[in-house]
Design a protein around this motif. Sequence first.
Motif, short mmCIF file in Angstrom:
data_model
loop_
_atom_site.label_atom_id
_atom_site.label_comp_id
_atom_site.label_asym_id
_atom_site.label_seq_id
_atom_site.Cartn_x
_atom_site.Cartn_y
_atom_site.Cartn_z
N HIS A 175 0.82 -1.21 0.00
CA HIS A 175 0.00 0.00 0.00
C HIS A 175 0.85 1.26 0.00
O HIS A 175 0.42 2.30 0.41
CB HIS A 175 -0.98 -0.04 1.17
CG HIS A 175 -1.96 -1.15 1.00
ND1 HIS A 175 -3.12 -0.99 0.30
CD2 HIS A 175 -1.89 -2.44 1.36
CE1 HIS A 175 -3.75 -2.15 0.25
NE2 HIS A 175 -3.03 -3.04 0.89
N GLU A 205 -0.93 4.53 1.20
CA GLU A 205 -1.04 4.86 2.61
C GLU A 205 -0.66 6.33 2.84
O GLU A 205 -1.35 7.06 3.56
CB GLU A 205 -0.08 3.93 3.37
CG GLU A 205 -0.34 3.78 4.82
CD GLU A 205 -1.70 3.21 5.19
OE1 GLU A 205 -2.18 2.27 4.53
OE2 GLU A 205 -2.28 3.72 6.16
N GLN A 244 4.64 2.87 6.78
CA GLN A 244 5.40 1.86 6.04
C GLN A 244 6.83 2.29 5.76
O GLN A 244 7.33 2.18 4.64
CB GLN A 244 4.65 1.50 4.75
CG GLN A 244 3.33 0.82 5.04
CD GLN A 244 2.64 0.26 3.81
OE1 GLN A 244 1.44 0.09 3.81
NE2 GLN A 244 3.38 -0.06 2.75
N ARG A 298 -2.87 -1.91 9.48
CA ARG A 298 -3.47 -0.96 8.53
C ARG A 298 -4.89 -0.65 8.96
O ARG A 298 -5.54 -1.43 9.66
CB ARG A 298 -3.46 -1.53 7.11
CG ARG A 298 -2.07 -1.60 6.51
CD ARG A 298 -2.10 -1.72 4.99
NE ARG A 298 -2.68 -0.54 4.40
CZ ARG A 298 -3.80 -0.53 3.68
NH1 ARG A 298 -4.46 -1.64 3.44
NH2 ARG A 298 -4.27 0.59 3.18
#
Length: 706
Positions: free
Chosen positions: A436, A440, A477, A606
């Motif tokens: 992602h 994100e 991340q 998440r």
Amino acid sequence: MTTSSPLNVLGLPGLLHGCDYNPDQWQHAPEIIEEDFQLFPHAGIGVISLNIFGWAKLEPQEGHYDFAWLDDIFARAEKQGMRIFLTTPSAAAPNWLTAKHPEILRVDENGQRRLQGSRMNFSPNSASYRAHVSRINRALSERYGQHPALALWHISNEYAGTCYSDESEAAFRLWLKKKYITLDALNLAYWAAFWSRTYTDWEQIRAPRGHGEHTTVHGLCLDWRRFVSDAWQDFIAAEVAAVREGGSSVPTATNLHPGGMPYDPWRLTAPTDIISWDAYPAYHDRDEPWDTGWNVVVHQSFVQDLCRSLRPGQPWILMETTPSSANWMDVPKLKRPGVHVLTVMQSIAHGADAALYFQWRAGRGGEEKFHGAVMELCGGPESRVFADVIAATHALEKCAPVAGSLASAEMAVGFDWDNWWTQANIISHGGHGRSHYPWEQLDLYRTCWENAMPCDVLDPSAPCIDLARYRILALPQQYLLRNGLVEKLTAWVEAGGVLLTGVLSGWVDENDLAFESGMDPAWRRLVGLRREELDHLYPDETNHFIFPKDNALGMNESYAAIDKLELNHLDGAELLASYGSEFYAGMPAFTVNAVGNGFVYYQAARSRQDFRNDLLKALWKKHGLVPLLPLGTLPPGITVQRRKHDDGREFWFVLNFRRIPQSIDLGKIQAVDLISGQEINGSINLTAYGVAVLDFGGIISQPILA
Ligand code: GAL
């Protein structure tokens, strides 16, 4: 524009309005060139970007230059008080050159050398191409480098492409030798003993590609991508050096590619003075462009805020956008009334000091003959497109006081290419194709965009990024930790910074190697957690973040935790929310670690957008970040962005990306709308796709955050 306007990034007064201009295609029709110069002032075009693909006209045979047509354009521009961005012509090599030196052409993954054709088809590692480009750049610089009309060196055009030639692979090996010195060091960094991939001779190293090494040796794949960006950087540096050798000290810029930027812009822009990029948003492709597909509008703003972060303290240049449609789009819909001025002003809102188009006049042939242009084939000065351009001129002229001002965000979202490449392409923790990154980051940015919270988009490791100016930094991340990043973050947090990070952060080192004890000890101390496992959920499964009732952040009691969930243990951090179900129910799902005067929040799984929205608003409140307008003021599809001069004069850009008129209650705000000239007192009504630029003239009557 008046001479009393503040100076823009090029040291000229006011905001610049211009276009790509290709008179090299019209040398057979002098009346067209005559007409162009008559019409430029009508359209409000003050800058022309010249010679982008003009090499064949400029040097029809090796060493035989024809400067007459360029001399003529320079003379006309000077006479009319126009400015020139002179482009170095490397983007399209002439036929005689590639016929004589086919080795400059790019080689594809399968080892096939391209034939001459199209553009940007050369290898950045070709010594022979570099020599020819340097030669023509020097000649241009010697001839025009001191010309009073010259405002900028536009270095080439949208560098792109990867070359797999022997010459490129040799350059890659040299790059690796410089980095690792010994093969032992390289083999260790690449964990090459796995599947017997140990290199015993540098010559065994090949560029990764589909039918060879492409998934096994992660460090190699990552280094190749870095090398390709560095090769472009090197090529750009050589182009700039030649311009300087020719005696010109006029600033340089290279226009970054609009298509997702496959190359690291932090590396590419290093040799140039000013940041510029090309934007081709398809806002006119949908009725409600602010909320379609991959969120086109927010994404554009995101990239533009990246542009301003690439060179902090400096406005940037929108080098290209279309004045109407782009013929390469799937559905090249026309811009609806209002959309053109809105998109131009969006770039100004995010820090641009100049807006230029591709292109002034459509050519009669070639791939782009039906691409939008200020002067379209069936268009002309009476056309709707031309009128849109004039409307943009008026808006830019009215906004001249904005020139040179900067954004001043205290919030930032991290986004770096090492992490993007690693997570999008070469990660191996499962969930392939479901990385992602950077969605994100974009989703967090979207919360800022929708709530009038200025936000920069930056690479936290970049030496030019001084974290001290930010109060909150979100690094979702942050999987790969570059050398020195944890130290930089720790010093900033200790001094009072607030870091938000979480799942999939701190997993690998700079070479994409997992840390020896699973976690970098300094990162573990910073986040105050010990990681044990990672769970993956199917798309239709959820766990939950469970916050205690009446928690200090004011979060709801439950939010969905989805997709990827880390199973961590507290190691200094404080528990704020725990998982609601599964065998790991009760384990930390959201935590905070107090470090010196600052805090590190860690979101172990998440989440969906509701969590991000509530969380960011809670963190702003707790850590004293005040959005420009009280939360809840902005209707959907409207954003407010700010620019500010050193003397405190502020401008707020209020942009309505919906096709319906919308009003905003501004509380006690009083200002003047630079575009309409109207006094704004308490509320503002925006037309469909409308824009207002609030000028506070140094005094801000800003409402207090509710
Ligand atoms: C840009 C390019 C221009 C022109 C334009 C068409 O990416 O730099 O030269 O091709 O696209 O949209």
